[in-house]
Motif scaffolding. Structure first.
Motif, PDB file in Angstrom:
ATOM      1  N   MET A   1       0.822  -1.213   0.000  1.00 18.56           N
ATOM      2  CA  MET A   1       0.000   0.000   0.000  1.00 18.56           C
ATOM      3  C   MET A   1       0.855   1.261   0.000  1.00 18.56           C
ATOM      4  SD  MET A   1      -3.036   1.121  -0.123  1.00 18.56           S
ATOM      5  CE  MET A   1      -4.023   2.560   0.205  1.00 18.56           C
ATOM      6  N   ILE A   2       1.977   1.222   0.775  1.00 16.88           N
ATOM      7  CA  ILE A   2       2.875   2.367   0.827  1.00 16.88           C
ATOM      8  C   ILE A   2       3.449   2.653  -0.556  1.00 16.88           C
ATOM      9  CG2 ILE A   2       5.023   3.258   1.789  1.00 16.88           C
ATOM     10  CD1 ILE A   2       2.785   3.216   3.781  1.00 16.88           C
ATOM     11  N   GLN A   3       3.844   1.595  -1.269  1.00 20.22           N
ATOM     12  CA  GLN A   3       4.404   1.777  -2.616  1.00 20.22           C
ATOM     13  C   GLN A   3       3.374   2.374  -3.561  1.00 20.22           C
ATOM     14  OE1 GLN A   3       7.507   1.395  -3.523  1.00 20.22           O
ATOM     15  NE2 GLN A   3       8.215   0.625  -1.553  1.00 20.22           N
ATOM     16  N   ASP A   4       2.118   1.938  -3.432  1.00 18.35           N
ATOM     17  CA  ASP A   4       1.052   2.475  -4.284  1.00 18.35           C
ATOM     18  C   ASP A   4       0.901   3.980  -4.074  1.00 18.35           C
ATOM     19  OD1 ASP A   4       0.625  -0.416  -3.734  1.00 18.35           O
ATOM     20  OD2 ASP A   4      -1.065  -0.170  -5.090  1.00 18.35           O
ATOM     21  N   ILE A   5       0.888   4.400  -2.798  1.00 18.04           N
ATOM     22  CA  ILE A   5       0.716   5.825  -2.475  1.00 18.04           C
ATOM     23  C   ILE A   5       1.895   6.637  -3.003  1.00 18.04           C
ATOM     24  CG2 ILE A   5       0.560   7.495  -0.603  1.00 18.04           C
ATOM     25  CD1 ILE A   5      -0.871   5.336   1.038  1.00 18.04           C
ATOM     26  N   ALA A   6       3.111   6.142  -2.730  1.00 13.60           N
ATOM     27  CA  ALA A   6       4.305   6.866  -3.160  1.00 13.60           C
ATOM     28  C   ALA A   6       4.351   6.995  -4.681  1.00 13.60           C
ATOM     29  CB  ALA A   6       5.556   6.151  -2.644  1.00 13.60           C
ATOM     30  N   ALA A   7       4.039   5.903  -5.392  1.00 14.29           N
ATOM     31  CA  ALA A   7       4.053   5.943  -6.855  1.00 14.29           C
ATOM     32  C   ALA A   7       3.009   6.911  -7.388  1.00 14.29           C
ATOM     33  CB  ALA A   7       3.804   4.542  -7.417  1.00 14.29           C
ATOM     34  N   LEU A  40       9.075   3.065  -8.447  1.00 14.71           N
ATOM     35  CA  LEU A  40       8.099   2.771  -7.395  1.00 14.71           C
ATOM     36  C   LEU A  40       6.956   1.915  -7.926  1.00 14.71           C
ATOM     37  CD1 LEU A  40       7.998   6.269  -5.681  1.00 14.71           C
ATOM     38  CD2 LEU A  40       9.009   4.183  -4.754  1.00 14.71           C
ATOM     39  N   THR A  41       6.551   2.166  -9.160  1.00 13.49           N
ATOM     40  CA  THR A  41       5.465   1.390  -9.758  1.00 13.49           C
ATOM     41  C   THR A  41       5.877  -0.070  -9.942  1.00 13.49           C
ATOM     42  OG1 THR A  41       4.654   3.352 -10.924  1.00 13.49           O
ATOM     43  CG2 THR A  41       3.903   1.215 -11.736  1.00 13.49           C
ATOM     44  N   LEU A  42       7.122  -0.289 -10.334  1.00 11.67           N
ATOM     45  CA  LEU A  42       7.606  -1.661 -10.514  1.00 11.67           C
ATOM     46  C   LEU A  42       7.626  -2.434  -9.196  1.00 11.67           C
ATOM     47  CD1 LEU A  42      10.573  -1.140 -13.018  1.00 11.67           C
ATOM     48  CD2 LEU A  42       8.296  -2.060 -13.504  1.00 11.67           C
ATOM     49  N   ASN A  43       7.661  -1.709  -8.079  1.00 16.82           N
ATOM     50  CA  ASN A  43       7.676  -2.367  -6.771  1.00 16.82           C
ATOM     51  C   ASN A  43       6.280  -2.607  -6.199  1.00 16.82           C
ATOM     52  OD1 ASN A  43      10.382  -2.983  -6.019  1.00 16.82           O
ATOM     53  ND2 ASN A  43      10.784  -0.788  -5.906  1.00 16.82           N
ATOM     54  N   VAL A  44       5.249  -2.186  -6.905  1.00 12.25           N
ATOM     55  CA  VAL A  44       3.883  -2.519  -6.494  1.00 12.25           C
ATOM     56  C   VAL A  44       3.703  -4.028  -6.666  1.00 12.25           C
ATOM     57  CG1 VAL A  44       1.434  -2.193  -7.021  1.00 12.25           C
ATOM     58  CG2 VAL A  44       2.990  -0.235  -7.064  1.00 12.25           C
ATOM     59  N   ASP A  45       3.223  -4.713  -5.651  1.00  9.62           N
ATOM     60  CA  ASP A  45       3.254  -6.184  -5.595  1.00  9.62           C
ATOM     61  C   ASP A  45       2.733  -6.860  -6.861  1.00  9.62           C
ATOM     62  OD1 ASP A  45       4.349  -5.944  -3.133  1.00  9.62           O
ATOM     63  OD2 ASP A  45       2.606  -6.649  -1.999  1.00  9.62           O
ATOM     64  N   ARG A  46       1.520  -6.501  -7.274  1.00  9.21           N
ATOM     65  CA  ARG A  46       0.914  -7.209  -8.411  1.00  9.21           C
ATOM     66  C   ARG A  46       1.694  -6.943  -9.707  1.00  9.21           C
ATOM     67  NH1 ARG A  46      -2.171  -3.172  -6.549  1.00  9.21           N
ATOM     68  NH2 ARG A  46      -2.761  -1.447  -7.923  1.00  9.21           N
ATOM     69  N   ILE A  47       2.239  -5.738  -9.839  1.00 13.21           N
ATOM     70  CA  ILE A  47       3.035  -5.428 -11.029  1.00 13.21           C
ATOM     71  C   ILE A  47       4.376  -6.150 -10.958  1.00 13.21           C
ATOM     72  CG2 ILE A  47       4.203  -3.578 -12.286  1.00 13.21           C
ATOM     73  CD1 ILE A  47       1.950  -1.719 -11.425  1.00 13.21           C
ATOM     74  N   TYR A  48       4.968  -6.182  -9.772  1.00  9.96           N
ATOM     75  CA  TYR A  48       6.262  -6.835  -9.590  1.00  9.96           C
ATOM     76  C   TYR A  48       6.175  -8.330  -9.891  1.00  9.96           C
ATOM     77  CZ  TYR A  48      10.621  -8.319  -7.405  1.00  9.96           C
ATOM     78  OH  TYR A  48      11.854  -8.864  -7.179  1.00  9.96           O
ATOM     79  N   ILE A  49       5.150  -8.968  -9.367  1.00  9.06           N
ATOM     80  CA  ILE A  49       5.001 -10.419  -9.570  1.00  9.06           C
ATOM     81  C   ILE A  49       4.831 -10.740 -11.058  1.00  9.06           C
ATOM     82  CG2 ILE A  49       3.495 -12.397  -9.149  1.00  9.06           C
ATOM     83  CD1 ILE A  49       2.913 -11.203  -6.380  1.00  9.06           C
ATOM     84  N   THR A 120      10.698 -15.495  -6.832  1.00 13.14           N
ATOM     85  CA  THR A 120      10.185 -14.129  -6.794  1.00 13.14           C
ATOM     86  C   THR A 120       9.751 -13.756  -5.383  1.00 13.14           C
ATOM     87  OG1 THR A 120       9.439 -14.239  -9.087  1.00 13.14           O
ATOM     88  CG2 THR A 120       8.408 -12.583  -7.688  1.00 13.14           C
ATOM     89  N   SER A 121      10.155 -12.576  -4.949  1.00 15.22           N
ATOM     90  CA  SER A 121       9.791 -12.103  -3.620  1.00 15.22           C
ATOM     91  C   SER A 121       9.417 -10.636  -3.690  1.00 15.22           C
ATOM     92  CB  SER A 121      10.950 -12.284  -2.634  1.00 15.22           C
ATOM     93  OG  SER A 121      10.654 -11.649  -1.397  1.00 15.22           O
ATOM     94  N   THR A 122       8.233 -10.309  -3.156  1.00 13.69           N
ATOM     95  CA  THR A 122       7.820  -8.908  -3.090  1.00 13.69           C
ATOM     96  C   THR A 122       8.424  -8.207  -1.877  1.00 13.69           C
ATOM     97  OG1 THR A 122       5.809  -9.582  -1.899  1.00 13.69           O
ATOM     98  CG2 THR A 122       5.655  -9.337  -4.300  1.00 13.69           C
ATOM     99  N   SER A 123       9.149  -8.959  -1.046  1.00  8.80           N
ATOM    100  CA  SER A 123       9.879  -8.392   0.101  1.00  8.80           C
ATOM    101  C   SER A 123      11.320  -8.900   0.015  1.00  8.80           C
ATOM    102  CB  SER A 123       9.229  -8.815   1.421  1.00  8.80           C
ATOM    103  OG  SER A 123       7.880  -8.416   1.485  1.00  8.80           O
ATOM    104  N   PHE A 124      12.021  -8.420  -0.981  1.00 11.45           N
ATOM    105  CA  PHE A 124      13.336  -8.960  -1.319  1.00 11.45           C
ATOM    106  C   PHE A 124      14.292  -8.932  -0.131  1.00 11.45           C
ATOM    107  CE2 PHE A 124      17.649  -8.673  -2.985  1.00 11.45           C
ATOM    108  CZ  PHE A 124      17.673  -9.720  -3.891  1.00 11.45           C
ATOM    109  N   MET A 125      14.454  -7.785   0.514  1.00 12.57           N
ATOM    110  CA  MET A 125      15.412  -7.669   1.605  1.00 12.57           C
ATOM    111  C   MET A 125      14.928  -8.411   2.852  1.00 12.57           C
ATOM    112  SD  MET A 125      18.110  -6.320   0.558  1.00 12.57           S
ATOM    113  CE  MET A 125      18.902  -6.171   2.152  1.00 12.57           C
ATOM    114  N   ARG A 126      13.640  -8.503   3.050  1.00  9.47           N
ATOM    115  CA  ARG A 126      13.135  -9.249   4.204  1.00  9.47           C
ATOM    116  C   ARG A 126      13.408 -10.746   4.039  1.00  9.47           C
ATOM    117  NH1 ARG A 126       7.250  -7.622   5.807  1.00  9.47           N
ATOM    118  NH2 ARG A 126       8.449  -5.707   6.157  1.00  9.47           N
TER     119      ARG A 126
END
Length: 342
Positions: A1-7, A40-49, A120-126
């Motif tokens: 959600m944070i990525q969506d807002i920032a983008a 930032l858009t590329l890091n939105v979960d559904r787009i990233y996956i 594939t991970s939407t939380s790469f560093m985690r």
């Protein structure tokens, strides 16, 4: 959600900058907005996956997004530093900045290639941040971002008092605050990387709240600061056009009286009424020049002017004189100001 807002916030900034694209000589700020928004858009979960599936499910899209981010930060810093400091050293700093950016991109690619990230991970560093190459991968990116935004924020606060117009000064304050929050974000990321390597996952999770708040705050302050000048400038141009149109209407009658005997040199109002924002100002300037020429050739024509006509002429001269002189401060160079000149 944070990525969506920032983008979304950054894309809104890009939309604010688009109308003045033909007026700007330096497109760095628009390039920065589009590049950062893309990252930032590329890091939105559904787009990233979906995107990472096309690239083989190896998290290559994370690398692509981070390269876009550092490039966008470079363009953002270059635009703001050019606006604040007009000295020749800025071009030297740009060449150094390009070299550093190249080194950072190479370091990101090399460190990423050493990370064992098989899915594939939407939380790469985690998921993979416990690996030293992943920590280096994150550290290189955010150390670069932190250094660049720190220099940019310091420059904004240093030069804000030299801006010609109030909204430029306010814009620089907003940008400076955004850079300060970006530094907080960077420190939070570096702290999370260290905590992850140490296995302190609970402390890392708590620090992530600071990261989320700093990210949203930095994006909002930066976007407001960068959008303020072009929006204010467009409103100012509209106000100028209305003022010029009023003066044209008031000057039309004395202009007609004074230039009636010089029809071959008179302004053709129909032909000059083109669809341009500065058309009223151009018409006013032409009418004033024709009146002055007529009075120079035949000074007796001054008897046809009433005191009210003279007052209108004085207002027209003052209006055009103020705008032709132009501000001498650096405020006219702020990115997004519809061009490098007034």
């Amino acid at each position: 959600m944070i990525q969506d807002i920032a983008a979304a916030v950054i894309w809104c900034l890009a939309l604010c900058l688009l109308p003045d694209i033909k007026r700007r000589k330096d497109q760095s700020i628009l390039a920065a907005a589009i590049t950062i928004a893309t990252a930032l858009t590329l890091n939105v979960d559904r787009i990233y996956i979906a995107g990472d599936q096309l690239l083989g499910n190896r998290n290559l899209l994370d690398l692509v997004a981070n390269i876009f981010m550092v490039i966008g930060i470079y363009f953002l810093s270059r635009a703001i530093l050019r606006a604040a400091d007009v000295s020749e050293t800025v071009d030297i700093h740009n060449r150094v900045g390009q070299s550093v950016l190249g080194i950072v991109v190479v370091a990101l690619i090399v460190s990423f290639s050493l990370v064992d990230a098989p899915r594939t991970s939407t939380s790469f560093m985690r998921d993979y941040g416990s690996q030293w190459p992943a920590a280096v991968y994150s550290g290189v990116q955010f150390l670069y971002i932190g250094a660049v935004v720190a220099i940019t924020g310091f420059t904004c606060f240093r030069f804000r008092g030299e801006m010609a117009k109030p909204y430029f000064r306010v814009a620089f304050v907003f940008i400076g605050l955004g850079c300060a929050l970006a530094v907080v974000l960077v420190l939070a990321v570096l702290g999370m990387d260290v905590l992850h390597l140490m296995g302190e996952l609970e402390a890392m999770s708590r620090l992530s709240y600071v990261y989320d708040a700093a990210e949203v705050g930095a994006m909002v302050f930066l976007c407001v600061g960068l959008a303020l000048p072009p929006v204010a400038r467009r409103l100012e141009r509209r106000s100028d056009a209305r003022a010029a149109a009023v003066l044209v209407e008031q000057l039309s009658e004395p202009w007609d009286r004074i230039t009636s005997e010089r029809s071959e040199l008179r302004l053709n109002l129909t032909q000059t009424a083109i669809d341009r924002r500065d058309a009223p100002k151009r018409r006013l300037h032409r009418m004033l020049v024709e009146i002055q020429d007529a009075l120079f050739v035949d000074p007796h024509l001054a008897q046809l002017l009433s005191q009210n006509d003279l007052d209108v002429l004085r207002k027209a001269e003052e209006y055009l004189g103020a705008r032709l002189a132009g501000p001498e401060h650096r405020g006219t160079r702020l990115p997004g100001n519809g061009g490098m000149n007034p």
